[in-house]
Design an enzyme around this catalytic site. Structure first.
Site, PDB file in Angstrom:
ATOM      1  CG  HIS A  36      16.158 -17.899 -50.328  1.00 45.83           C
ATOM      2  ND1 HIS A  36      16.468 -16.795 -51.083  1.00 45.83           N
ATOM      3  CD2 HIS A  36      15.049 -17.579 -49.628  1.00 45.83           C
ATOM      4  CE1 HIS A  36      15.574 -15.852 -50.839  1.00 45.83           C
ATOM      5  NE2 HIS A  36      14.720 -16.300 -49.969  1.00 45.83           N
TER       6      HIS A  36
ATOM      7  CB  CYS B  87      18.531 -13.666 -50.609  1.00 43.71           C
ATOM      8  SG  CYS B  87      19.515 -15.026 -51.122  1.00 43.71           S
TER       9      CYS B  87
ATOM     10  CB  CYS C 278      -0.891  -0.004   1.236  1.00 48.97           C
ATOM     11  SG  CYS C 278      -1.895   1.483   1.375  1.00 48.97           S
TER      12      CYS C 278
END
Lengths: 688, 96
Positions: free
Chosen positions: A643, A327, A202
């Site tokens: 790739h 790529c 709290c």
């Protein structure tokens, strides 16, 4: 972090605000002293409040939230902070006409108390985390935890007095770890839960309760007290029971980030006092600057920075291997674009191509090409980008790359790094290696390896340090030794573990396995010892460890074997999304060796002297080096043809980049892919 | 019976905290859950729930209530087994 971020939509998530993380060391008292124009959020709040400037300054909820909406998401807290009820703060009446500038409004007294309490709590919970994460030295924990353990967490007032008495004594002593653990852990006042139930403290009193059993809610909803705010004990987030939600407030946020900076400073000071931490300089815009920022800033777009790289096969169709070139280049460029540190460097205009001496002289500068790349990626265009200029620059500046047909993403990566470095470090071109180059590449990628060669005859240790830009790891076929650890975890009394799942883990080897193998001690034969007293050639043991880790760790898995016929290693290597490099650092290895030798001297436990990455052996005093994955490059196909694709993390989501297409991916896919290269960035406390 | 189970649970909890094993276990669990993609799945689930109920009306409590049982069920058995094994070993080590 700053109000500007809110207003302009440039959150930290974008990683553009390089300096914002350090701007939070302003307490409430200082805040009140800030000149009006300096407050960064004043402008935005201004425009909001202009629309309600005719209001009477009444204490309605909506009014206050409208006015302070820029700095607080909770109307209840805003009401408390600026105190429109004017019962405790007599000055607030006079400030109401001035309310177009919230920074000028003094915080109410109760709000200041809340902020102070919050600071105490943050200190204690940061201290707690530090203790828990076990990377602290004992001393550090003492300074932080004992020094600032707040009154309202400790239930016993006497204990507090005790600890302050002890503090003096302890600071002189070498403190035992046992004492650190003797500090009371926070627990739920009602069910004595110690953390599994998500503890909240709290903010108004000393109550600590758990969220799981709603004890904290019960406390906050109690009619007898007006408490409504609580602080989560793990994330320091503030919960408002009236909003039924976690809230955000600029003042509290500043305290949190300020404390984090302070904690970091403290840790690094204790860890290594020789390292100087750069001072954080707070920056807030002047009125002029603020106006400019407001005028020129654009809201952050969705998917900004995500852009495919088109395959230029069509434009350069006569070159047969262009598709392949494309790529491998595209994937590397994507990892550059999404590298948080490079992104921060280029987007904050650290290399301006209009001012670059090389570019002006008509030469090719790779750093300028990078700058162009970033500009294009963040321009808002969505059509795939053709990096033809970049390709051209690579060819022109690196002849080796231009002529070598079967390119490799890793080679390209290294070549680009070297090119950017030589273009950037115009001052120190001569010393390419081993100097403290401060160019962006070396700041981001450079680390140091330390190799210690111990002569078996005279125990003389020869130490060398080598700079590295990345780690290349061998993937050997996983022998029985690799899997033994996995099996020992799975075996024993674990009926749930089916044979199928065991097999599954057996097949793949993990990145940590690879690291362990690469950093394992190696025996050298015919070693010529450098010690003049021991001239014989003999056996020796070589230990390679990481002396300094780079902020961005690039790891290549050697999937291509160029020896002889040449083949591709197809083993699946499982990579973790979060990597702890601590076990491989020089510091940690030395600490472990000391510990092991002392253990052997006492009584060796069977389980403890285990493998290098084991959790058991983690020494308490070793600082952590945690890394997060942000990019992965995959290679499909054989050695000759194949790739490349890349997975890149952008603002919390993974994306698959396959030349010109960009698609959303999940982390599962990323971790399951056949990794060729992977990039990790260091998890500081404030990284994105 | 459940009372007994609870006290037993808290005793174990205390023991693990005292030996410092709990933090290591937490770390281990966290790493394993991330590795297995559990975190990813849970995040997706949260997003679904938020989208279904609307961000304006949904509260944290509701979200927690909705997600918790599903999240528990989603924890992979291997992870469960490994952590359990760890806890056992830690307790045995302590008693030695």
């Amino acid at each position: 972090m700053s109000g500007l971020g809110l207003g302009a939509g440039l959150g930290m998530g974008a990683g553009i605000g390089t300096g914002t993380a350090s701007s939070g060391v302003v307490g409430p008292s200082q805040k009140a002293k800030l000149p009006i124009a300096v407050s960064p959020y004043a402008l935005f709040a201004d425009s909001i409040s202009n629309s309600i400037s005719n209001s009477t300054g009444s204490s309605t909820l909506t009014n206050s939230t409208q006015r302070f909406g820029a700095s607080c998401t909770c109307p209840h807290l805003a009401l408390l902070k600026y105190d429109f009820n004017t019962d405790t703060n007599p000055n607030s009446d006079s400030t109401v006409p001035n309310a177009s500038n919230p920074a000028a409004v003094a915080l109410s007294r109760s709000a200041t108390i809340l902020l102070d309490r919050y600071r105490d709590l943050v200190r204690s919970l940061l201290g707690n985390c530090a203790r828990g994460a076990s990377f602290f030295t004992t001393l550090a924990v003492n300074v932080i935890v004992i020094g600032h353990f707040p009154l309202h967490v400790s239930t016993n007032a006497n204990a507090e007095v005790d600890s302050s008495k002890k503090r003096k004594k302890l600071s002189q002593l070498e403190v035992d770890i046992g004492w650190v653990q003797a500090i009371p852990l926070p627990f739920c006042k009602i069910c004595a839960d110690t953390g599994l139930g998500r503890l909240h403290a709290c903010l108004h009193c000393s109550f600590v309760g758990c969220f799981k059993h709603k004890h904290i809610n019960a406390h906050l909803l109690d009619q007898n007290n007006p408490h409504f705010l609580a602080v989560d004990f793990h994330h320091a987030a503030i919960y408002c029971v009236k909003c039924k939600d976690y809230i955000w407030d600029l003042d509290f946020e500043r305290i949190l980030s300020g404390e984090r900076v302070r904690m970091d400073a403290l840790i690094s000071k204790i860890k290594d006092s020789s390292v100087r931490r750069s001072k954080t300089v707070e920056w807030s815009p002047t009125l002029d600057e603020a106006l400019k920022i407001q005028k020129f800033s654009v809201p952050l777009r969705h998917c900004s920075g995500l852009r495919g790289l088109s395959n230029m096969g069509s434009t350069l169709a006569d070159v047969c291997y262009v598709v392949f070139i494309q790529c491998f280049m595209n994937v590397v460029l994507q990892t550059f674009i999404h590298n948080p540190l490079l992104r921060a460097h280029f987007l904050s205009d650290k290399h301006n191509q209009d001012l670059c001496p090389l570019k002006i002289a008509g030469k090719i500068c790779m750093a300028c090409e990078m700058d162009t790349l970033f500009t294009n990626f963040y321009s808002g265009e969505v059509i795939p980008f053709s990096p033809s200029n970049f390709l051209y620059a690579t060819w022109m500046s690196n002849t080796a790359l231009a002529h070598y047909a079967q390119q490799d993403a890793h080679e390209f990566f290294i070549a680009v790094l070297n090119e950017i470095h030589s273009n950037c470090a115009s001052g120190s071109i001569g010393g390419k290696e081993n100097t403290n180059c401060r160019c962006v590449i070396h700041q981001v990628f450079q680390g140091y390896l330390q190799s210690d060669v111990t002569c078996s005859q005279c125990r003389n240790v020869t130490t060398t340090k080598d700079p590295i830009l990345d780690l290349s790891l061998n993937i050997k076929s996983s022998g029985p030794g690799v899997n033994s650890k996995k099996k020992s975890i799975g075996s024993g009394s674990t009926p749930n573990l089916t044979a199928a799942t065991l097999n599954d883990t057996d097949f793949s080897c993990t990145l940590v396995d690879c690291l362990e193998r690469n950093f394992a001690a190696e025996t050298l034969t015919h070693y010529q010892c450098g010690n003049p007293g021991c001239a014989k050639s003999s056996e020796s043991v070589k230990h390679v460890t990481i002396k300094n880790l780079p902020p961005v760790l690039s790891i290549q898995l050697k999937r291509f074997e160029h020896s002889g016929q040449g083949s591709k290693v197809d083993t699946h290597v499982r990579i973790p999304s979060e990597l702890d490099m601590t076990p491989f650092t020089t510091h940690s290895v030395q600490a472990r060796m000391e510990k092991n030798s002392s253990l052997v001297a006492a009584k060796s436990k069977p389980g403890v002297s285990g493998s290098i990455g084991s959790y058991d052996v983690l020494n308490d005093s070793v600082p952590e080096h945690r890394y997060s994955l942000f990019a992965v490059i995959n290679h499909q196909g054989s050695l000759e043809t194949g790739h490349y694709t890349a997975y890149v993390k952008s603002r919390g989501d993974w994306f698959l980049f396959d030349d010109h297409t960009v698609t959303l991916a999940t982390q599962k896919e990323v971790l399951a892919s056949k990794v060729y290269m992977c990039y990790y960035f260091s998890d500081g406390q404030h990284t994105i | 019976m459940s009372q007994q189970a609870n006290t037993f649970k808290s005793i174990v909890d205390q023991k693990l905290i005292k030996s410092g094993e709990k933090d290591k276990l937490k770390e281990l669990l966290r790493t394993r859950l991330v590795e297995s993609g559990w975190r990813d799945d849970l995040k997706a689930l949260c997003k679904e729930v938020i989208q279904a109920k609307g961000i304006e009306t949904l509260t944290v409590e509701e979200l927690v209530q909705e997600i918790t049982p599903k999240g528990r069920a989603m924890v992979p058995d291997t992870v469960r087994a490994e952590v359990l094994q760890r806890i056992r070993r830690a307790l045995v080590d302590q008693n030695d």
